[in-house]
Design a protein around this motif. Structure first.
Motif, short mmCIF file in Angstrom:
data_model
loop_
_atom_site.label_atom_id
_atom_site.label_comp_id
_atom_site.label_asym_id
_atom_site.label_seq_id
_atom_site.Cartn_x
_atom_site.Cartn_y
_atom_site.Cartn_z
N LEU A 190 0.83 -1.21 0.00
CA LEU A 190 0.00 0.00 0.00
C LEU A 190 0.87 1.26 0.00
N ALA A 191 1.97 1.24 0.75
CA ALA A 191 2.88 2.39 0.78
C ALA A 191 3.50 2.63 -0.60
N ALA A 192 3.87 1.53 -1.28
CA ALA A 192 4.44 1.66 -2.62
C ALA A 192 3.40 2.24 -3.59
N ILE A 193 2.15 1.80 -3.45
CA ILE A 193 1.09 2.34 -4.29
C ILE A 193 0.89 3.83 -4.01
N CYS A 194 0.90 4.19 -2.74
CA CYS A 194 0.75 5.61 -2.37
C CYS A 194 1.87 6.45 -2.98
N ALA A 195 3.11 5.94 -2.89
CA ALA A 195 4.25 6.67 -3.45
C ALA A 195 4.10 6.83 -4.96
N ALA A 196 3.68 5.76 -5.63
CA ALA A 196 3.49 5.81 -7.08
C ALA A 196 2.41 6.81 -7.46
N PHE A 197 1.34 6.83 -6.67
CA PHE A 197 0.26 7.77 -6.96
C PHE A 197 0.67 9.21 -6.68
N LEU A 198 1.55 9.42 -5.71
CA LEU A 198 2.07 10.78 -5.47
C LEU A 198 2.83 11.28 -6.70
N VAL A 199 3.67 10.42 -7.25
CA VAL A 199 4.41 10.80 -8.46
C VAL A 199 3.45 11.06 -9.61
N ALA A 200 2.46 10.16 -9.79
CA ALA A 200 1.49 10.33 -10.87
C ALA A 200 0.68 11.61 -10.68
N ALA A 201 0.36 11.92 -9.42
CA ALA A 201 -0.42 13.14 -9.13
C ALA A 201 0.36 14.39 -9.52
N MET A 202 1.68 14.38 -9.25
CA MET A 202 2.51 15.53 -9.64
C MET A 202 2.50 15.71 -11.15
#
Length: 374
Positions: A167-179
């Motif tokens: 879940l943490a890895a998914i959150c990190a990936a989504f942070l990058v995608a959000a940027m």
């Protein structure tokens, strides 16, 4: 092509922040419901403070957005106004983001998996909403997403088991995608607004001189105030000897002469007065908020003097004359087409008399035309 954020684009982008009332309301209610449920299940002062802070900030952001809308509807927005509104929206957005991030971060320090689901939902929902609605101001959007998402991602990672690592890895990936989404939306919005403003500008301006056209003149006239103690003045003039310039030097020189005249006109006028190219070598000036009638005569004579100065174009010194006629009417009864006809008639009288200034006023104004034109 790179589209710059000009002052007009900036003001338009900031004004788009007024469309966030619905998502702000939904997020405020979500923070309140999830926060109260988490507090009832877990207790803890941190959860309560985050819930109260997020709810109050959301409510304040709604009030600011409503005030921003009303301000835009009642006054002409300046860059300074837009900057202040952007700052107000940004500060409240950061408070809401901090509340969401704090609430989710604290929840992930507990072992209640039901609340973990709610915390994940509120973080992803908030970040998606910011990326869609606030990306027009990328600094605010990117900062808010990081404030809400980064502490939560760390908290999830520290939980320790494999599922939470994923879940943490998914959150990190989504942070990058959000940027990436933030900057994509911003660039797209900037391009669309830039092109729209450019088309609106072209529809209301003469491409050769950069002056306003008849469409802009009519719109500006309709937008004028109607104070009883002021007059509106219209000046109409054309150029004496312009045809001979075209015949002698060619149309390219004539076009450059017209462009230079447009530049001189813009430099000679102060707001709210505007200059208009009516067509060919015919021009008009709209001079609102005239109080002493002599203000109209002073402007008319200044325009004639400025435009009659020699022009150096393509190595040639060119001189032209100006025949200008003007009229005035009380602002609460002024009719543009009627005033244009009277001013145009006065300009023809000026031309018959060898150029210069002539004027004509309605008898209801009780003005001495000859004393003004003397």
């Amino acid at each position: 092509m790179k589209y710059r954020e000009t002052d007009e684009v900036f003001k338009t982008l900031v004004s788009e922040l007024t469309s966030t009332i619905s998502p702000t309301t939904i997020m405020g209610l979500t923070i309140l419901v999830v926060g109260l449920f988490a507090y009832e299940s877990l207790g803890g002062i941190g959860i309560m403070l985050a819930t109260i802070g997020g709810s109050i900030a959301s409510l304040a952001k709604i009030f600011v957005t409503v005030a921003h809308r009303r301000s835009n509807a009642t006054k002409r927005v300046t860059v300074e106004d837009a900057t202040r509104w952007e700052m107000a929206h940004g500060l409240l957005t950061f408070v809401v983001a901090a509340s969401v991030g704090s609430l989710a971060t604290v929840v992930f320090t507990y072992t209640d998996l039901t609340l973990h689901i709610l915390a994940t939902a509120i973080i992803f929902g908030y970040s998606a909403g910011v990326a869609i609605r606030i990306s027009i101001r990328p600094f605010i959007a990117a900062t808010a997403i990081m404030i809400a998402g980064l502490p939560t991602t760390v908290s999830v990672m520290l939980y320790g088991d494999t599922a939470h690592w994923i879940l943490a890895a998914i959150c990190a990936a989504f942070l990058v995608a959000a940027m990436q989404s933030v900057w994509h939306v911003y660039r797209t919005a900037t391009k669309e607004i830039y092109l729209r403003l450019e088309m609106e500008h072209q529809a209301r301006h003469d491409p050769l001189t950069g002056l306003r056209n008849r469409t802009a003149l009519g719109e500006t006239f309709k937008a004028l105030g109607s104070a009883e103690n002021t007059m509106t003045c219209v000046h109409c003039f054309d150029l004496d000897g312009f045809k001979s310039v075209n015949d002698r030097f060619g149309h390219a020189v004539g076009d450059e002469l017209l462009a230079t005249i447009g530049k001189r006109l813009k430099e000679s006028l102060d707001e709210p007065s505007i200059a208009v190219r009516v067509g060919g070598d015919e021009f008009a000036i709209l001079q609102p908020e005239v109080r002493p009638p002599v203000e109209a005569d002073i402007l008319a004579r200044n325009i004639v003097n400025v435009l009659s100065l020699p022009y150096l174009i393509s190595g040639e010194e060119i001189s032209i004359g100006v025949s200008l006629g003007y009229t005035a009417a009380l602002s609460n009864s002024a009719k543009l087409e009627h005033m244009m006809a009277i001013a145009d008639k006065a300009s023809y009288r000026a031309k018959r008399n060898g150029g210069g200034v002539d004027c004509e006023f309605p008898s209801t104004l009780n003005l001495c035309t000859s004393s003004l034109a003397a």
